[in-house]
Design a protein around this motif. Structure first.
Motif, PDB file in Angstrom:
ATOM      1  N   ASP A 181      11.108  18.396   3.624  1.00  0.00           N
ATOM      2  CA  ASP A 181      10.164  19.065   2.729  1.00  0.00           C
ATOM      3  C   ASP A 181      10.207  18.433   1.344  1.00  0.00           C
ATOM      4  OD1 ASP A 181       9.517  20.768   4.785  1.00  0.00           O
ATOM      5  OD2 ASP A 181      10.715  22.454   4.042  1.00  0.00           O
ATOM      6  N   VAL A 182      11.413  18.121   0.857  1.00  0.00           N
ATOM      7  CA  VAL A 182      11.553  17.528  -0.473  1.00  0.00           C
ATOM      8  C   VAL A 182      10.937  16.136  -0.509  1.00  0.00           C
ATOM      9  CG1 VAL A 182      13.192  16.675  -2.183  1.00  0.00           C
ATOM     10  CG2 VAL A 182      13.593  18.874  -1.070  1.00  0.00           C
ATOM     11  N   SER A 183      11.253  15.300   0.479  1.00  0.00           N
ATOM     12  CA  SER A 183      10.756  13.922   0.442  1.00  0.00           C
ATOM     13  C   SER A 183       9.230  13.881   0.515  1.00  0.00           C
ATOM     14  CB  SER A 183      11.362  13.095   1.579  1.00  0.00           C
ATOM     15  OG  SER A 183      10.819  13.442   2.840  1.00  0.00           O
ATOM     16  N   ARG A 184       8.641  14.764   1.318  1.00  0.00           N
ATOM     17  CA  ARG A 184       7.180  14.763   1.443  1.00  0.00           C
ATOM     18  C   ARG A 184       6.509  15.130   0.124  1.00  0.00           C
ATOM     19  NH1 ARG A 184       8.618  17.057   6.656  1.00  0.00           N
ATOM     20  NH2 ARG A 184       8.128  15.522   8.275  1.00  0.00           N
ATOM     21  N   VAL A 185       7.072  16.120  -0.565  1.00  0.00           N
ATOM     22  CA  VAL A 185       6.502  16.523  -1.853  1.00  0.00           C
ATOM     23  C   VAL A 185       6.688  15.418  -2.891  1.00  0.00           C
ATOM     24  CG1 VAL A 185       6.767  18.112  -3.786  1.00  0.00           C
ATOM     25  CG2 VAL A 185       6.716  18.996  -1.456  1.00  0.00           C
ATOM     26  N   LYS A 186       7.892  14.855  -2.948  1.00  0.00           N
ATOM     27  CA  LYS A 186       8.184  13.880  -4.000  1.00  0.00           C
ATOM     28  C   LYS A 186       7.473  12.557  -3.784  1.00  0.00           C
ATOM     29  CE  LYS A 186      10.857  16.722  -6.181  1.00  0.00           C
ATOM     30  NZ  LYS A 186      10.305  17.465  -7.332  1.00  0.00           N
ATOM     31  N   VAL A 187       7.358  12.095  -2.535  1.00  0.00           N
ATOM     32  CA  VAL A 187       6.660  10.826  -2.327  1.00  0.00           C
ATOM     33  C   VAL A 187       5.183  10.982  -2.671  1.00  0.00           C
ATOM     34  CG1 VAL A 187       6.019  11.035   0.132  1.00  0.00           C
ATOM     35  CG2 VAL A 187       6.557   8.804  -0.842  1.00  0.00           C
ATOM     36  N   ALA A 188       4.608  12.136  -2.381  1.00  0.00           N
ATOM     37  CA  ALA A 188       3.206  12.371  -2.751  1.00  0.00           C
ATOM     38  C   ALA A 188       3.040  12.328  -4.268  1.00  0.00           C
ATOM     39  CB  ALA A 188       2.735  13.711  -2.201  1.00  0.00           C
ATOM     40  N   LYS A 189       3.996  12.902  -4.996  1.00  0.00           N
ATOM     41  CA  LYS A 189       3.920  12.887  -6.457  1.00  0.00           C
ATOM     42  C   LYS A 189       4.071  11.454  -6.987  1.00  0.00           C
ATOM     43  CE  LYS A 189       5.790  16.381  -8.783  1.00  0.00           C
ATOM     44  NZ  LYS A 189       4.580  17.126  -9.149  1.00  0.00           N
ATOM     45  N   LEU A 190       4.970  10.691  -6.398  1.00  0.00           N
ATOM     46  CA  LEU A 190       5.195   9.321  -6.851  1.00  0.00           C
ATOM     47  C   LEU A 190       3.977   8.448  -6.580  1.00  0.00           C
ATOM     48  CD1 LEU A 190       8.871   9.072  -5.625  1.00  0.00           C
ATOM     49  CD2 LEU A 190       8.142   8.631  -7.988  1.00  0.00           C
ATOM     50  N   VAL A 191       3.366   8.595  -5.430  1.00  0.00           N
ATOM     51  CA  VAL A 191       2.187   7.798  -5.091  1.00  0.00           C
ATOM     52  C   VAL A 191       1.026   8.152  -6.009  1.00  0.00           C
ATOM     53  CG1 VAL A 191       0.434   7.402  -3.306  1.00  0.00           C
ATOM     54  CG2 VAL A 191       2.873   7.401  -2.700  1.00  0.00           C
ATOM     55  N   ALA A 192       0.895   9.430  -6.352  1.00  0.00           N
ATOM     56  CA  ALA A 192      -0.232   9.890  -7.184  1.00  0.00           C
ATOM     57  C   ALA A 192       0.061   9.822  -8.680  1.00  0.00           C
ATOM     58  CB  ALA A 192      -0.585  11.326  -6.802  1.00  0.00           C
ATOM     59  N   ASP A 197       0.864  -1.185   0.000  1.00  0.00           N
ATOM     60  CA  ASP A 197       0.000   0.000   0.000  1.00  0.00           C
ATOM     61  C   ASP A 197       0.909   1.247   0.000  1.00  0.00           C
ATOM     62  OD1 ASP A 197      -1.613   2.192   0.711  1.00  0.00           O
ATOM     63  OD2 ASP A 197      -2.981   0.920   1.860  1.00  0.00           O
ATOM     64  N   LEU A 198       0.902   1.970  -1.111  1.00  0.00           N
ATOM     65  CA  LEU A 198       1.804   3.112  -1.239  1.00  0.00           C
ATOM     66  C   LEU A 198       1.420   4.258  -0.321  1.00  0.00           C
ATOM     67  CD1 LEU A 198       2.528   3.229  -5.083  1.00  0.00           C
ATOM     68  CD2 LEU A 198       3.750   2.016  -3.257  1.00  0.00           C
ATOM     69  N   SER A 199       0.148   4.366   0.009  1.00  0.00           N
ATOM     70  CA  SER A 199      -0.254   5.432   0.937  1.00  0.00           C
ATOM     71  C   SER A 199       0.317   5.155   2.326  1.00  0.00           C
ATOM     72  CB  SER A 199      -1.772   5.563   0.993  1.00  0.00           C
ATOM     73  OG  SER A 199      -2.376   4.394   1.522  1.00  0.00           O
ATOM     74  N   LEU A 200       0.406   3.874   2.709  1.00  0.00           N
ATOM     75  CA  LEU A 200       1.023   3.536   3.987  1.00  0.00           C
ATOM     76  C   LEU A 200       2.526   3.831   3.952  1.00  0.00           C
ATOM     77  CD1 LEU A 200      -0.677   0.159   5.009  1.00  0.00           C
ATOM     78  CD2 LEU A 200      -1.118   2.455   5.913  1.00  0.00           C
ATOM     79  N   LEU A 201       3.153   3.530   2.826  1.00  0.00           N
ATOM     80  CA  LEU A 201       4.573   3.852   2.680  1.00  0.00           C
ATOM     81  C   LEU A 201       4.792   5.350   2.858  1.00  0.00           C
ATOM     82  CD1 LEU A 201       7.517   3.145   1.901  1.00  0.00           C
ATOM     83  CD2 LEU A 201       6.839   3.480  -0.501  1.00  0.00           C
ATOM     84  N   ALA A 202       3.938   6.148   2.227  1.00  0.00           N
ATOM     85  CA  ALA A 202       4.064   7.602   2.341  1.00  0.00           C
ATOM     86  C   ALA A 202       3.898   8.052   3.793  1.00  0.00           C
ATOM     87  CB  ALA A 202       3.034   8.287   1.453  1.00  0.00           C
ATOM     88  N   THR A 203       2.928   7.467   4.493  1.00  0.00           N
ATOM     89  CA  THR A 203       2.703   7.820   5.902  1.00  0.00           C
ATOM     90  C   THR A 203       3.938   7.510   6.747  1.00  0.00           C
ATOM     91  OG1 THR A 203       0.320   7.439   5.725  1.00  0.00           O
ATOM     92  CG2 THR A 203       1.288   7.341   7.937  1.00  0.00           C
ATOM     93  N   ILE A 204       4.529   6.342   6.508  1.00  0.00           N
ATOM     94  CA  ILE A 204       5.705   5.933   7.283  1.00  0.00           C
ATOM     95  C   ILE A 204       6.896   6.839   6.976  1.00  0.00           C
ATOM     96  CG2 ILE A 204       7.384   4.069   7.586  1.00  0.00           C
ATOM     97  CD1 ILE A 204       4.948   2.148   6.987  1.00  0.00           C
TER      98      ILE A 204
END
Length: 307
Positions: free
Chosen positions: A213-224, A197-204
């Protein structure tokens, strides 16, 4: 004092808008005229050409993508170059090779001008928020004059000494940025291929000690699967090349960066040059597909041989 600004691309336009909104008397020019519309609406004056900016402004900021573009607006190599830069402070805020910047400083000084390197760390969203980090290099007096002028653009401006130390510092920062985002893309690809579950990966990841700041923006883009541009693949590939060249010239090993260089080149060749750097995940996916194809071919050949 009129402040000149040339180069209203993905980064330059929001930077110039922040200066205009902070009350700077701004004179702007861009090769693509439509990029000036937002600046005009924010109260900036739009010049007819680059030469007009140099005529009217004592300090001129350049946010250009390439050294060729910088040379063109300065009219370097022509008699007009000295007319443009004499008595001026030219502020180079883009990212070019350190050797190019060193020679540009020498030419501007010889023509009677002063020069400040001021490359920035950050992509489009930090540029829009005025949260970039600038690295400054040049004569102390010129740096001291420029530093307060870029406060509406940067949350921090760090003096790095003589030219080209600011650009070398920017390249060092980009080694971390490029390898970090590429590693993040590989992590998301790994999780996806395992059916996680990629949303769980993003949460972790967002809650963990490596979050930024960079990782939060980029992981959201990758998941979406959102690859709308903040830092384009083509621009990252250029920065990657500059770092690799600087490393080779100094005899420095750059093993992680070299792998990234290959991946961003593959991503650009897929036609994704104007996508966000997170789109490097497509090159990783392509390598996975190729690896599986090779494994299937080997398995098929083995079956035929045993049959």
């Amino acid at each position: 004092m009129t402040l000149g600004f040339i180069g209203l691309g993905v980064m330059g336009q929001p930077m110039a808008l922040n200066l205009a909104r902070a009350g700077a008397s701004l004179l702007v020019w861009n090769r693509s005229a439509e990029r000036c519309d937002a600046l005009r609406a924010a109260g900036a004056t739009v010049a007819a050409n680059a030469a007009e900016v140099f005529r009217q402004a004592r300090i001129v900021i350049l946010m250009m993508a390439t050294d060729a573009a910088i040379d063109a607006v300065l009219e370097r190599g022509t008699p007009a170059f000295a007319i443009n830069v004499a008595g001026k402070i030219v502020v180079h805020m883009g990212t070019t090779a350190a050797d190019y910047s060193r020679q540009l400083e020498a030419d501007i000084r010889a023509a009677g001008g002063r020069y400040v390197e001021a490359p920035v760390s950050g992509s489009r969203k930090p540029a829009e928020a005025g949260q970039l980090v600038a690295m400054l290099a040049g004569d102390a007096d010129a740096v001291a004059e420029v530093r307060p002028l870029i406060r509406p653009v940067c949350r921090e401006a760090v003096v790095c000494g003589a030219v080209p130390n600011a650009l070398l510092m920017k390249l060092a920062v980009n080694v971390f940025l490029i390898t970090m985002v590429t590693g993040l893309a590989e992590a998301v690809h790994f999780a996806k291929e395992h059916g996680l579950d990629l949303s769980l990966l993003a949460t972790i990841l967002d809650a963990g000690p490596m979050a930024s700041d960079v990782s939060r923006v980029k992981v959201a883009k990758l998941v979406a699967d959102d690859f709308s541009v903040q830092a384009a693949i083509t621009d990252v590939l250029k920065n990657n090349r500059l770092i690799a060249e600087a490393a080779r010239q100094a005899g420095i090993a750059s093993p992680l960066l070299d792998v990234c260089y290959a991946l961003y080149g593959e991503t650009e060749r897929m036609g994704l040059g104007q996508s966000d750097m997170a789109a490097v995940v497509h090159a990783i996916s392509q390598r996975t597909a190729a690896s599986r194809d090779r494994a299937a071919d080997v398995s098929s050949a083995t079956t035929r041989a045993n049959g």
